[in-house]
Design a protein around this motif. Structure first.
Motif, PDB file in Angstrom:
ATOM      1  N   VAL A 229      -4.708  18.581   3.085  1.00  0.00           N
ATOM      2  CA  VAL A 229      -3.659  17.642   3.478  1.00  0.00           C
ATOM      3  C   VAL A 229      -2.350  18.160   2.889  1.00  0.00           C
ATOM      4  O   VAL A 229      -2.337  18.807   1.836  1.00  0.00           O
ATOM      5  N   GLU A 235       0.809  12.535   4.648  1.00  0.00           N
ATOM      6  CA  GLU A 235      -0.351  13.325   4.219  1.00  0.00           C
ATOM      7  C   GLU A 235      -1.180  13.783   5.416  1.00  0.00           C
ATOM      8  O   GLU A 235      -2.367  13.500   5.538  1.00  0.00           O
ATOM      9  N   VAL A 237      -3.411  15.866   7.894  1.00  0.00           N
ATOM     10  CA  VAL A 237      -4.525  16.784   7.717  1.00  0.00           C
ATOM     11  C   VAL A 237      -4.156  18.154   8.310  1.00  0.00           C
ATOM     12  O   VAL A 237      -3.487  18.236   9.343  1.00  0.00           O
TER      13      VAL A 237
END
Length: 241
Positions: A229, A235, A237
């Motif tokens: 991440v 955040e 992926v």
């Protein structure tokens, strides 16, 4: 999973775009996201690279669906002589050759937002790619030549491995990454790497040579046991191929 600490993150937007599937002819169908080779080609163009530079890419994004549009299509047969009433265009090159001109359909993605993460294999390329995308020498396109890309943000992000993460967007996930886990998703075989032959032609490497990637096209909110991440507020992926 190999250790990575940073990547170049590219946030961009395209209003109407076609990432053409090579197998589509009568209607120019589009992939839902740009394939790895298309993104790599844009980066090579921005940097002025004349030879292939290896890099890891993670591609994800969202769009508002597709529409159908018309475009002017030209077609011809090698050595076909011009026939008045049959061909719309005559080209003179020692002899008169005929070209057909007509209309055909093209599938376009609407309001496509993309998030691309880039990690070059050669550390020396990192700053070159970052600066080229931050200050491109000319307007860049992604897809067709006319599909101008609006680069809204280029930044260097830190990556960390995490467990039990949810994807935020549609994204390509390499089949090899998922292992034996069954996945209900469309699988695409996407070009990624090429080589220049002795004849000076571009040849796409095979899957065994690492030149093609089998990837799932997965919807958002998919739970992954382990993935990178980035350190943005969302955040996002990051899954490389």
């Amino acid at each position: 999973m190999s250790t990575m600490h940073r990547a170049i993150r590219l946030d961009c937007f395209q209003n109407l775009v076609n990432y053409r599937k090579p197998s589509s002819f009568i209607i120019k169908e589009t992939y839902p996201l740009p394939p790895y080779s298309t993104v790599s080609g844009m980066i090579h163009a921005a940097c002025g690279f004349k030879e292939y530079h290896k890099m890891k890419l993670s591609i994800q994004g969202d769009n508002k669906g597709t529409i159908s549009d018309l475009y002017t299509r030209y077609s011809f047969s090698a050595g076909a002589r011009y026939e008045e009433g049959r061909h719309q265009i005559c080209v003179k090159d020692g002899d008169n050759y005929g070209i057909f001109k007509g209309i055909a359909n093209v599938e376009l993605l609407c309001e496509c937002k993309l998030i691309i993460h880039i990690v070059p294999e050669d550390e020396a390329d990192f700053e070159i790619i970052y600066q080229a995308l931050k200050n491109p020498p000319t307007y860049l396109s992604l897809g067709r030549y006319e599909d101008i890309i609006d680069i809204r943000d280029v930044r260097i992000v830190s990556l960390k491995e995490d467990e039990e993460v949810l994807t935020n967007h549609d994204m390509y996930i390499p089949v090899s990454y998922m292992g034996e886990e069954p996945v209900e998703a469309t699988v695409y075989t996407l070009n990624k790497e090429y080589e220049i032959t002795k004849q000076g032609l571009r040849r796409w490497k095979s899957e065994k040579e690492g030149g093609r990637v089998k990837a799932y096209y997965c919807p958002p909110h998919k739970c992954l046991e382990r993935a990178y991440v980035d350190d943005t507020d969302d955040e996002d992926v990051v899954i490389f191929a």
